[in-house]
Design a protein around this motif. Structure first.
Motif, PDB file in Angstrom:
ATOM      1  N   GLY A  37       0.803  -1.226   0.000  1.00  0.00           N
ATOM      2  CA  GLY A  37       0.000   0.000   0.000  1.00  0.00           C
ATOM      3  C   GLY A  37       0.828   1.263   0.000  1.00  0.00           C
ATOM      4  N   ALA A  38       2.134   1.117  -0.188  1.00  0.00           N
ATOM      5  CA  ALA A  38       3.025   2.292  -0.234  1.00  0.00           C
ATOM      6  C   ALA A  38       4.255   1.918  -1.036  1.00  0.00           C
ATOM      7  CB  ALA A  38       3.437   2.705   1.177  1.00  0.00           C
ATOM      8  N   PHE A  39       4.924   2.941  -1.568  1.00  0.00           N
ATOM      9  CA  PHE A  39       6.155   2.715  -2.320  1.00  0.00           C
ATOM     10  C   PHE A  39       7.218   3.670  -1.780  1.00  0.00           C
ATOM     11  CE2 PHE A  39       8.682   3.900  -6.249  1.00  0.00           C
ATOM     12  CZ  PHE A  39       9.444   2.740  -6.260  1.00  0.00           C
ATOM     13  N   SER A  40       8.234   3.116  -1.160  1.00  0.00           N
ATOM     14  CA  SER A  40       9.312   3.949  -0.621  1.00  0.00           C
ATOM     15  C   SER A  40      10.488   3.900  -1.584  1.00  0.00           C
ATOM     16  CB  SER A  40       9.745   3.451   0.758  1.00  0.00           C
ATOM     17  OG  SER A  40      10.149   2.099   0.701  1.00  0.00           O
ATOM     18  N   VAL A  41      10.895   5.056  -2.041  1.00  0.00           N
ATOM     19  CA  VAL A  41      11.958   5.121  -3.044  1.00  0.00           C
ATOM     20  C   VAL A  41      12.986   6.162  -2.618  1.00  0.00           C
ATOM     21  CG1 VAL A  41      10.568   6.697  -4.498  1.00  0.00           C
ATOM     22  CG2 VAL A  41      12.478   5.448  -5.522  1.00  0.00           C
ATOM     23  N   ALA A  42      14.251   5.806  -2.738  1.00  0.00           N
ATOM     24  CA  ALA A  42      15.322   6.752  -2.401  1.00  0.00           C
ATOM     25  C   ALA A  42      16.085   7.113  -3.661  1.00  0.00           C
ATOM     26  CB  ALA A  42      16.262   6.122  -1.374  1.00  0.00           C
ATOM     27  N   LEU A  43      16.280   8.408  -3.827  1.00  0.00           N
ATOM     28  CA  LEU A  43      16.954   8.935  -5.021  1.00  0.00           C
ATOM     29  C   LEU A  43      18.384   9.351  -4.701  1.00  0.00           C
ATOM     30  CD1 LEU A  43      14.131  11.431  -6.121  1.00  0.00           C
ATOM     31  CD2 LEU A  43      14.417   9.042  -6.867  1.00  0.00           C
ATOM     32  N   SER A  44      19.180   9.453  -5.727  1.00  0.00           N
ATOM     33  CA  SER A  44      20.516  10.047  -5.599  1.00  0.00           C
ATOM     34  C   SER A  44      20.536  11.323  -6.431  1.00  0.00           C
ATOM     35  CB  SER A  44      21.583   9.095  -6.143  1.00  0.00           C
ATOM     36  OG  SER A  44      21.477   7.843  -5.538  1.00  0.00           O
ATOM     37  N   LEU A  48      21.119  10.847 -12.730  1.00  0.00           N
ATOM     38  CA  LEU A  48      19.974   9.951 -12.530  1.00  0.00           C
ATOM     39  C   LEU A  48      18.632  10.621 -12.822  1.00  0.00           C
ATOM     40  CD1 LEU A  48      18.698   7.299 -11.261  1.00  0.00           C
ATOM     41  CD2 LEU A  48      18.666   8.594  -9.128  1.00  0.00           C
ATOM     42  N   ILE A  49      18.460  11.818 -12.275  1.00  0.00           N
ATOM     43  CA  ILE A  49      17.141  12.453 -12.352  1.00  0.00           C
ATOM     44  C   ILE A  49      16.745  12.722 -13.810  1.00  0.00           C
ATOM     45  CG2 ILE A  49      15.746  14.455 -11.639  1.00  0.00           C
ATOM     46  CD1 ILE A  49      16.474  12.487  -9.345  1.00  0.00           C
ATOM     47  N   SER A  50      17.693  13.191 -14.602  1.00  0.00           N
ATOM     48  CA  SER A  50      17.312  13.441 -16.002  1.00  0.00           C
ATOM     49  C   SER A  50      17.027  12.124 -16.711  1.00  0.00           C
ATOM     50  CB  SER A  50      18.368  14.267 -16.724  1.00  0.00           C
ATOM     51  OG  SER A  50      19.582  13.573 -16.748  1.00  0.00           O
ATOM     52  N   THR A  51      17.700  11.056 -16.318  1.00  0.00           N
ATOM     53  CA  THR A  51      17.442   9.751 -16.937  1.00  0.00           C
ATOM     54  C   THR A  51      16.059   9.237 -16.542  1.00  0.00           C
ATOM     55  OG1 THR A  51      19.808   9.363 -16.662  1.00  0.00           O
ATOM     56  CG2 THR A  51      18.511   7.498 -17.410  1.00  0.00           C
ATOM     57  N   MET A  52      15.545   9.729 -15.425  1.00  0.00           N
ATOM     58  CA  MET A  52      14.214   9.301 -14.960  1.00  0.00           C
ATOM     59  C   MET A  52      13.085  10.136 -15.562  1.00  0.00           C
ATOM     60  SD  MET A  52      14.935   8.870 -10.893  1.00  0.00           S
ATOM     61  CE  MET A  52      13.286   8.353 -10.435  1.00  0.00           C
ATOM     62  N   SER A  53      13.435  11.095 -16.413  1.00  0.00           N
ATOM     63  CA  SER A  53      12.434  12.092 -16.798  1.00  0.00           C
ATOM     64  C   SER A  53      11.253  11.521 -17.594  1.00  0.00           C
ATOM     65  CB  SER A  53      13.088  13.237 -17.572  1.00  0.00           C
ATOM     66  OG  SER A  53      13.650  12.702 -18.751  1.00  0.00           O
ATOM     67  N   LYS A  54      11.422  10.336 -18.170  1.00  0.00           N
ATOM     68  CA  LYS A  54      10.286   9.708 -18.876  1.00  0.00           C
ATOM     69  C   LYS A  54       9.081   9.497 -17.955  1.00  0.00           C
ATOM     70  CE  LYS A  54      11.421   7.616 -23.119  1.00  0.00           C
ATOM     71  NZ  LYS A  54      11.685   8.911 -23.723  1.00  0.00           N
ATOM     72  N   LEU A  55       9.365   9.403 -16.653  1.00  0.00           N
ATOM     73  CA  LEU A  55       8.277   9.181 -15.695  1.00  0.00           C
ATOM     74  C   LEU A  55       7.282  10.342 -15.685  1.00  0.00           C
ATOM     75  CD1 LEU A  55      10.280   7.737 -12.660  1.00  0.00           C
ATOM     76  CD2 LEU A  55       8.742   6.472 -14.162  1.00  0.00           C
ATOM     77  N   ILE A 149      15.950   1.649  -4.171  1.00  0.00           N
ATOM     78  CA  ILE A 149      16.962   2.702  -4.042  1.00  0.00           C
ATOM     79  C   ILE A 149      17.609   2.877  -5.406  1.00  0.00           C
ATOM     80  CG2 ILE A 149      19.097   3.453  -2.929  1.00  0.00           C
ATOM     81  CD1 ILE A 149      18.355   1.847  -0.475  1.00  0.00           C
ATOM     82  N   LEU A 150      17.614   4.100  -5.870  1.00  0.00           N
ATOM     83  CA  LEU A 150      18.184   4.423  -7.185  1.00  0.00           C
ATOM     84  C   LEU A 150      19.545   5.074  -6.988  1.00  0.00           C
ATOM     85  CD1 LEU A 150      14.823   5.703  -8.476  1.00  0.00           C
ATOM     86  CD2 LEU A 150      16.185   4.069  -9.775  1.00  0.00           C
ATOM     87  N   LEU A 151      20.552   4.473  -7.549  1.00  0.00           N
ATOM     88  CA  LEU A 151      21.911   4.974  -7.372  1.00  0.00           C
ATOM     89  C   LEU A 151      22.572   5.279  -8.701  1.00  0.00           C
ATOM     90  CD1 LEU A 151      23.282   2.351  -4.797  1.00  0.00           C
ATOM     91  CD2 LEU A 151      22.525   4.691  -4.291  1.00  0.00           C
ATOM     92  N   GLY A 152      23.385   6.305  -8.703  1.00  0.00           N
ATOM     93  CA  GLY A 152      24.303   6.521  -9.816  1.00  0.00           C
ATOM     94  C   GLY A 152      25.658   5.991  -9.365  1.00  0.00           C
ATOM     95  N   MET A 153      26.657   6.215 -10.139  1.00  0.00           N
ATOM     96  CA  MET A 153      28.016   5.858  -9.730  1.00  0.00           C
ATOM     97  C   MET A 153      28.978   6.899 -10.275  1.00  0.00           C
ATOM     98  SD  MET A 153      30.465   2.681 -10.791  1.00  0.00           S
ATOM     99  CE  MET A 153      30.905   3.490 -12.340  1.00  0.00           C
ATOM    100  N   GLY A 154      29.897   7.327  -9.434  1.00  0.00           N
ATOM    101  CA  GLY A 154      30.901   8.286  -9.907  1.00  0.00           C
ATOM    102  C   GLY A 154      32.012   7.560 -10.640  1.00  0.00           C
ATOM    103  N   ASN A 202      15.041  -3.552  -3.653  1.00  0.00           N
ATOM    104  CA  ASN A 202      15.568  -3.404  -5.015  1.00  0.00           C
ATOM    105  C   ASN A 202      16.543  -2.240  -5.043  1.00  0.00           C
ATOM    106  OD1 ASN A 202      13.632  -5.172  -6.795  1.00  0.00           O
ATOM    107  ND2 ASN A 202      12.326  -4.029  -5.383  1.00  0.00           N
ATOM    108  N   ILE A 203      17.615  -2.465  -5.735  1.00  0.00           N
ATOM    109  CA  ILE A 203      18.535  -1.356  -6.006  1.00  0.00           C
ATOM    110  C   ILE A 203      18.656  -1.233  -7.513  1.00  0.00           C
ATOM    111  CG2 ILE A 203      20.901  -0.500  -5.819  1.00  0.00           C
ATOM    112  CD1 ILE A 203      21.170  -1.887  -3.198  1.00  0.00           C
ATOM    113  N   ALA A 204      18.490  -0.047  -8.005  1.00  0.00           N
ATOM    114  CA  ALA A 204      18.709   0.194  -9.430  1.00  0.00           C
ATOM    115  C   ALA A 204      19.919   1.100  -9.563  1.00  0.00           C
ATOM    116  CB  ALA A 204      17.490   0.850 -10.059  1.00  0.00           C
ATOM    117  N   MET A 205      20.897   0.616 -10.257  1.00  0.00           N
ATOM    118  CA  MET A 205      22.073   1.446 -10.518  1.00  0.00           C
ATOM    119  C   MET A 205      21.962   1.975 -11.935  1.00  0.00           C
ATOM    120  SD  MET A 205      25.087  -0.469  -8.588  1.00  0.00           S
ATOM    121  CE  MET A 205      25.889   1.106  -8.628  1.00  0.00           C
TER     122      MET A 205
END
Ligand SMILES: O=C(O)[C@H](O)[C@@H](O)[C@H](O)[C@H](O)COP(=O)(O)O
Length: 300
Positions: A37-44, A48-55, A149-154, A202-205
């Motif tokens: 009944g809920a979706f907890s999501v953590a951003l970096s 990443l954010i521009s790659t998510m823009s399709k949402l 959790i959505l992660l990028g990588m340096g 779930n972790i999405a890199m």
């Protein structure tokens, strides 16, 4: 979800990568909303954010149950929320202000506090949300179990604000830690620690950019040995039915595409937890070679 485990996907370009990422996020969100009944999501921060823009576009804009989203930051720079360096501002401008997320379900840091204070405050708030199960709890520890959790990588292999050789990579007690000597500016940040990252369902890199190719090569090369790079320390330890997935997308850009080649930049998605998948990944690269791209990464 389970079907994603082990996928090796080669994308033709950033657009395809972004669509696949949006599909993935929508699916993980749906599952969490149905189950809890809920979706907890953590951003970096970062790209990443521009790659998510399709949402922010159809169909996701309408099909995702945004009212069930609870948004956190896996790491945040300790700057005012309206500062150019703020990961909150980045996400707000690029995503959160464009979708019907409930403002009270967006958990930004207290930007009036010092790094230490902000980390403690963020952990305190998170503990309350774990108590009420807005954020699920790990079955093997008291750690939060984020749905995603959505992660990028340096280019140095850092994830969130956990940098190579930094003592924070070994932090076991704190959920959220402060860092005041981040090698990537700005120096003051707060970050999830590995116990929290690796308790996620779930972790999405999401890794794009030619400057990531060398560290990825290193990460693959060291796969059999205990990982020393933060990116190698991302190993979710629990989850249900395929929810351990590590979803990674990599642009090897110029490493793969000679300047004269008109083919668009290949994007690769892989799960690097299983050595067999690395072979699969290498095979994908070989296929690209056959198709006329140049691979000059020396894979072990
Ligand atoms: O706030 C930050 O700096 C980030 O959270 C950091 O971990 C970022 O995700 C990586 O450095 C990748 O950034 P790019 O995708 O822009 O390379």
């Amino acid at each position: 979800m389970a079907s994603k485990r082990g996928d090796v996907r080669v994308f033709e370009g950033l657009q395809e990568l972004a669509t696949s990422l949006a599909d993935y996020i929508a699916e993980v969100s749906d599952v969490a909303v149905k189950e809890r009944g809920a979706f907890s999501v953590a951003l970096s921060g970062g790209s990443l954010i521009s790659t998510m823009s399709k949402l922010c576009e159809p169909p996701y804009l309408k099909t995702i149950d945004w009212s069930k989203w609870h948004v956190f930051w896996a790491d945040e720079r300790v700057v005012p929320r309206n500062h150019q360096d703020s990961n909150y501002k980045l996400a707000k401008d690029g995503l959160l202000s464009k979708v019907p997320i409930i403002p009270g379900q967006v958990y930004s840091i207290n930007d009036a506090m010092s790094a230490d204070g902000a980390a403690e405050d963020y952990e305190f708030g998170l503990r309350q949300l774990v108590k009420t199960r807005i954020v699920d709890v790990s079955t093997s520890s008291d750690c939060p179990r984020f749905d995603l959790i959505l992660l990028g990588m340096g280019p140095d292999g850092h994830v969130a604000s956990l940098f190579p050789s930094h003592p924070l990579t070994h932090e076991k007690e704190k959920w959220i830690a402060s860092i005041k000597d981040s090698p990537k500016p700005p120096p003051e940040r707060i970050t999830f620690t590995f116990p929290v990252l690796n308790s996620a369902a779930n972790i999405a890199m999401v890794l794009t950019g030619a400057n990531k190719a060398d560290v990825l090569e290193k990460a693959f090369g060291d796969l059999q040995a205990p990982g020393v790079l933060p990116v190698q320390m991302v190993f979710p330890t629990e989850g249900s039915l395929g929810s351990f997935d590590t979803y990674a997308s990599i642009s090897l850009a110029n490493k793969l595409v000679p300047a004269t080649n008109t083919r668009r930049i290949p994007q690769v998605a892989f799960n690097y937890k299983t050595p067999a998948l690395v072979d699969s990944f290498k095979n994908s690269l070989r296929e690209l070679q056959v198709e006329g791209c140049v691979v000059d990464v020396a894979w072990p």
